[in-house]
Scaffold this motif. Structure first.
Motif, PDB file in Angstrom:
ATOM      1  N   GLN A   1      57.447  39.387  57.074  1.00 56.50           N
ATOM      2  CA  GLN A   1      58.671  39.315  56.262  1.00 56.50           C
ATOM      3  C   GLN A   1      58.377  38.981  54.806  1.00 56.50           C
ATOM      4  O   GLN A   1      58.960  39.580  53.898  1.00 56.50           O
ATOM      5  N   LEU A   2      57.486  38.038  54.564  1.00 61.28           N
ATOM      6  CA  LEU A   2      57.197  37.628  53.191  1.00 61.28           C
ATOM      7  C   LEU A   2      56.414  38.693  52.432  1.00 61.28           C
ATOM      8  O   LEU A   2      56.693  38.943  51.256  1.00 61.28           O
ATOM      9  N   ALA A   3      55.456  39.328  53.092  1.00 62.59           N
ATOM     10  CA  ALA A   3      54.717  40.412  52.434  1.00 62.59           C
ATOM     11  C   ALA A   3      55.676  41.555  52.109  1.00 62.59           C
ATOM     12  O   ALA A   3      55.601  42.166  51.037  1.00 62.59           O
ATOM     13  N   HIS A   4      56.611  41.810  53.023  1.00 70.64           N
ATOM     14  CA  HIS A   4      57.623  42.855  52.816  1.00 70.64           C
ATOM     15  C   HIS A   4      58.503  42.515  51.608  1.00 70.64           C
ATOM     16  O   HIS A   4      58.871  43.400  50.829  1.00 70.64           O
ATOM     17  N   LYS A   5      58.822  41.238  51.440  1.00 68.87           N
ATOM     18  CA  LYS A   5      59.679  40.795  50.336  1.00 68.87           C
ATOM     19  C   LYS A   5      58.931  40.836  48.990  1.00 68.87           C
ATOM     20  O   LYS A   5      59.516  41.172  47.959  1.00 68.87           O
ATOM     21  N   ILE A   6      57.649  40.516  49.010  1.00 68.80           N
ATOM     22  CA  ILE A   6      56.848  40.495  47.782  1.00 68.80           C
ATOM     23  C   ILE A   6      56.575  41.914  47.277  1.00 68.80           C
ATOM     24  O   ILE A   6      56.576  42.165  46.068  1.00 68.80           O
ATOM     25  N   LYS A   7      56.382  42.832  48.193  1.00 69.76           N
ATOM     26  CA  LYS A   7      55.950  44.200  47.863  1.00 69.76           C
ATOM     27  C   LYS A   7      56.812  44.882  46.793  1.00 69.76           C
ATOM     28  O   LYS A   7      56.267  45.370  45.800  1.00 69.76           O
ATOM     29  N   PRO A   8      58.158  44.946  46.925  1.00 69.57           N
ATOM     30  CA  PRO A   8      58.926  45.644  45.882  1.00 69.57           C
ATOM     31  C   PRO A   8      58.904  44.932  44.533  1.00 69.57           C
ATOM     32  O   PRO A   8      59.003  45.579  43.493  1.00 69.57           O
ATOM     33  N   ASN A   9      58.747  43.615  44.555  1.00 68.84           N
ATOM     34  CA  ASN A   9      58.687  42.869  43.298  1.00 68.84           C
ATOM     35  C   ASN A   9      57.434  43.209  42.505  1.00 68.84           C
ATOM     36  O   ASN A   9      57.496  43.406  41.289  1.00 68.84           O
ATOM     37  N   VAL A  10      56.298  43.277  43.187  1.00 72.58           N
ATOM     38  CA  VAL A  10      55.067  43.623  42.463  1.00 72.58           C
ATOM     39  C   VAL A  10      55.052  45.109  42.106  1.00 72.58           C
ATOM     40  O   VAL A  10      54.507  45.496  41.076  1.00 72.58           O
ATOM     41  N   ASP A  11      55.690  45.915  42.945  1.00 77.45           N
ATOM     42  CA  ASP A  11      55.786  47.351  42.653  1.00 77.45           C
ATOM     43  C   ASP A  11      56.579  47.583  41.366  1.00 77.45           C
ATOM     44  O   ASP A  11      56.213  48.418  40.540  1.00 77.45           O
ATOM     45  N   LEU A  12      57.643  46.829  41.190  1.00 78.25           N
ATOM     46  CA  LEU A  12      58.491  46.954  40.006  1.00 78.25           C
ATOM     47  C   LEU A  12      57.693  46.692  38.726  1.00 78.25           C
ATOM     48  O   LEU A  12      57.993  47.256  37.675  1.00 78.25           O
ATOM     49  N   LEU A  13      56.677  45.856  38.830  1.00 76.88           N
ATOM     50  CA  LEU A  13      55.838  45.545  37.673  1.00 76.88           C
ATOM     51  C   LEU A  13      54.586  46.412  37.623  1.00 76.88           C
ATOM     52  O   LEU A  13      53.635  46.105  36.900  1.00 76.88           O
ATOM     53  N   GLY A  14      54.577  47.482  38.401  1.00 77.30           N
ATOM     54  CA  GLY A  14      53.469  48.429  38.348  1.00 77.30           C
ATOM     55  C   GLY A  14      52.150  47.861  38.828  1.00 77.30           C
ATOM     56  O   GLY A  14      51.088  48.352  38.448  1.00 77.30           O
ATOM     57  N   MET A  15      52.203  46.845  39.674  1.00 77.10           N
ATOM     58  CA  MET A  15      50.989  46.207  40.180  1.00 77.10           C
ATOM     59  C   MET A  15      50.551  46.931  41.456  1.00 77.10           C
ATOM     60  O   MET A  15      50.739  46.436  42.563  1.00 77.10           O
ATOM     61  N   GLU A  16      49.959  48.106  41.272  1.00 75.77           N
ATOM     62  CA  GLU A  16      49.647  48.978  42.405  1.00 75.77           C
ATOM     63  C   GLU A  16      48.672  48.344  43.396  1.00 75.77           C
ATOM     64  O   GLU A  16      48.858  48.428  44.606  1.00 75.77           O
TER      65      GLU A  16
END
Length: 112
Positions: A51-66
């Motif tokens: 759940q937490l990795a799932h929640k973090i993923k779009p946040n880092v994606d938004l900042l282009g942290m591939e």
């Protein structure tokens, strides 16, 4: 700099308040989620890791942290399938390092 504002700028369409809001939310939520993820790993709680990795993923994606997004996705997938916890734990240090570096850079760059 390991983050990019390209996606946020595209969404914001010049709205500086929107950009600052997205950055503020990132700085509030992601470090908390990261701490919770670390606890979930220590407790070997697969569901929370997922759940937490799932929640973090779009946040880092938004900042282009591939690279960070890929690490979060891998942790999410492995947590969901209850894979080898040692393997999941081995991914975490890089995720944590990248997020902490970006948090520090964002605080400096945005005076937050």
């Amino acid at each position: 700099m390991i983050y990019s504002l390209d996606k946020i700028n595209e969404m914001a369409d010049g709205d500086e308040d929107f950009i600052n809001s997205v950055i503020s939310v990132f700085l509030e939520e992601v470090p908390e989620d990261l701490n919770s993820l670390e606890s979930a790993l220590e407790n070997e709680n697969y569901q929370q890791v997922y759940q937490l990795a799932h929640k973090i993923k779009p946040n880092v994606d938004l900042l282009g942290m591939e690279q960070t997004r890929a690490a979060a996705l891998e942790m999410e997938t492995l947590g969901k399938s209850e894979a080898n916890m040692a393997e999941i734990k081995s991914i975490f240090p890089n995720l944590k390092k990248d997020i902490n570096q970006v948090v520090a850079e964002l605080r400096k760059d945005f005076d937050l």
